[in-house]
Motif scaffolding. Structure first.
Motif, short mmCIF file in Angstrom:
data_model
loop_
_atom_site.label_atom_id
_atom_site.label_comp_id
_atom_site.label_asym_id
_atom_site.label_seq_id
_atom_site.Cartn_x
_atom_site.Cartn_y
_atom_site.Cartn_z
N SER A 83 0.79 -1.23 -0.02
CA SER A 83 0.18 0.01 0.17
C SER A 83 0.61 1.17 0.08
CB SER A 83 -1.07 0.05 0.99
OG SER A 83 -1.65 1.22 1.45
N GLN A 84 0.35 2.17 -0.58
CA GLN A 84 0.84 3.58 -0.75
C GLN A 84 0.37 4.50 0.37
OE1 GLN A 84 -0.06 4.63 -4.59
NE2 GLN A 84 1.91 3.82 -5.60
N LEU A 85 -0.52 4.01 1.43
CA LEU A 85 -1.04 4.80 2.35
C LEU A 85 -0.11 5.41 3.17
CD1 LEU A 85 -3.69 5.86 3.40
CD2 LEU A 85 -3.86 3.67 4.77
N GLY A 86 0.99 4.82 3.79
CA GLY A 86 1.77 5.48 4.72
C GLY A 86 2.53 6.63 4.13
N PRO A 87 2.98 6.59 3.00
CA PRO A 87 3.73 7.33 2.38
C PRO A 87 2.91 8.82 1.82
CG PRO A 87 4.55 5.47 1.55
CD PRO A 87 3.24 5.29 2.40
N TYR A 90 2.43 10.73 4.77
CA TYR A 90 3.43 11.33 5.38
C TYR A 90 3.37 12.52 4.65
CZ TYR A 90 7.99 12.76 5.97
OH TYR A 90 9.27 13.53 6.31
N SER A 91 2.98 12.49 3.15
CA SER A 91 3.18 13.52 2.17
C SER A 91 1.92 14.76 2.65
CB SER A 91 2.73 13.21 0.76
OG SER A 91 1.62 12.89 0.55
N LYS A 92 1.07 14.22 3.47
CA LYS A 92 -0.19 15.21 3.74
C LYS A 92 0.12 15.90 5.30
CE LYS A 92 -3.43 13.46 0.71
NZ LYS A 92 -4.75 12.87 0.45
N GLY A 93 1.24 15.53 5.82
CA GLY A 93 1.75 16.09 6.99
C GLY A 93 1.92 15.23 8.33
N TYR A 94 1.48 14.03 8.24
CA TYR A 94 1.44 12.99 9.26
C TYR A 94 3.01 12.44 9.19
CZ TYR A 94 -3.17 14.23 10.06
OH TYR A 94 -4.35 14.65 10.42
N LYS A 95 3.93 12.61 10.25
CA LYS A 95 5.22 12.46 10.22
C LYS A 95 5.62 11.11 11.02
CE LYS A 95 5.85 15.90 7.57
NZ LYS A 95 5.55 15.64 6.28
N ASN A 96 4.75 10.63 12.04
CA ASN A 96 4.95 9.64 12.85
C ASN A 96 4.33 8.57 12.31
OD1 ASN A 96 6.45 11.38 14.40
ND2 ASN A 96 4.58 12.22 15.41
N ILE A 97 4.76 7.83 11.51
CA ILE A 97 3.83 6.53 10.71
C ILE A 97 4.88 5.43 10.98
CG2 ILE A 97 2.96 5.74 8.70
CD1 ILE A 97 2.61 8.76 7.70
N THR A 98 4.18 4.17 11.39
CA THR A 98 4.81 2.82 11.55
C THR A 98 3.95 1.97 10.61
OG1 THR A 98 5.87 3.37 13.77
CG2 THR A 98 5.68 1.02 13.14
N ASN A 99 4.52 1.49 9.70
CA ASN A 99 3.99 0.35 8.94
C ASN A 99 4.32 -0.98 9.16
OD1 ASN A 99 2.72 2.05 6.42
ND2 ASN A 99 4.65 2.95 6.87
N VAL A 100 3.42 -1.78 9.59
CA VAL A 100 3.97 -3.42 9.76
C VAL A 100 3.21 -4.16 8.81
CG1 VAL A 100 4.33 -2.50 12.25
CG2 VAL A 100 2.04 -3.56 11.50
N ASP A 101 3.95 -5.43 8.80
CA ASP A 101 3.36 -6.58 7.90
C ASP A 101 4.21 -7.87 8.35
OD1 ASP A 101 1.50 -6.41 4.98
OD2 ASP A 101 2.77 -8.51 5.53
N ILE A 102 3.16 -8.75 8.09
CA ILE A 102 3.72 -10.08 8.62
C ILE A 102 5.06 -10.55 7.57
CG2 ILE A 102 2.19 -11.60 7.59
CD1 ILE A 102 2.23 -13.32 9.91
N SER A 103 4.92 -10.09 6.41
CA SER A 103 5.77 -10.67 5.27
C SER A 103 6.94 -9.84 5.30
CB SER A 103 5.05 -10.44 4.05
OG SER A 103 5.96 -10.83 3.03
N PRO A 104 8.27 -10.50 5.47
CA PRO A 104 9.39 -9.89 5.57
C PRO A 104 9.64 -9.45 3.98
CG PRO A 104 9.88 -12.27 5.76
CD PRO A 104 8.30 -12.21 6.08
N VAL A 105 9.18 -10.25 2.90
CA VAL A 105 9.42 -9.73 1.55
C VAL A 105 8.90 -8.67 1.38
CG1 VAL A 105 8.63 -10.49 -0.48
CG2 VAL A 105 9.48 -12.06 0.84
N VAL A 106 7.55 -8.37 1.64
CA VAL A 106 6.86 -7.01 1.35
C VAL A 106 7.49 -5.84 2.22
CG1 VAL A 106 5.03 -6.72 2.90
CG2 VAL A 106 4.80 -5.85 0.74
#
Length: 160
Positions: A83-87, A90-106
């Protein structure tokens, strides 16, 4: 959607946008090997239900209400996939973002793709966040995670 404390709640877009996952087989969604295979084959950006910009505009309505009480919100995006949601957030002003996923590949794909965007991509099983302290996040953004595990909601309460 779920009131946990004065600042924290879980926004589950799977419930806001579509109640239930129609026609999707969710029994593989808890399996890390399923996701590793999928992201090894399909690593292009993908957002479920709607694009990241549309999703972010929907979320901003909720974030703005909380923003008046706390200046810098800590956001957690579970099951981030490609997903592009985190970035976008961020571009809309939210700077403290942690993205997590179970897949080490992704996670490696996303770290490389967004190396210039100072947000975190971490490999985590979203049913266990014991390594985050109580009250660490203000908002958990969950686009589809609730369909793969009933234990998810109960195991995220302590980090809000």
């Amino acid at each position: 959607m779920y009131g946990i404390n004065i600042y924290g709640f879980v926004l589950s877009l799977s419930f806001l946008i579509l109640f239930g996952t129609i026609g999707m087989e969710s029994k593989s969604f808890d399996n890390v090997e399923y996701w590793n295979r999928r992201y090894s084959i399909q690593s292009e950006p993908y957002d479920w239900y709607q694009d990241a910009d549309t999703t972010s505009n929907l979320l901003l309505k909720y974030f703005e209400k909380l923003q008046t009480e706390k200046e810098d919100l800590e956001l957690l995006i579970t099951g981030c996939g490609t997903s592009q949601l985190g970035p976008v957030l961020y571009s809309k002003g939210y700077k403290n973002i942690t993205n997590v996923d179970i897949s080490p590949v992704v996670i490696e794909v996303q770290k490389k793709r967004y190396a210039s965007v100072p947000i975190d991509f971490l490999r985590r099983d979203a049913s266990n966040f014991s390594d985050f302290p109580n009250g660490y996040f203000d908002i958990i953004v969950d686009k589809v995670r609730t369909h793969s595990s009933k234990s998810y909601i109960f195991n995220t309460k302590h980090i809000l």
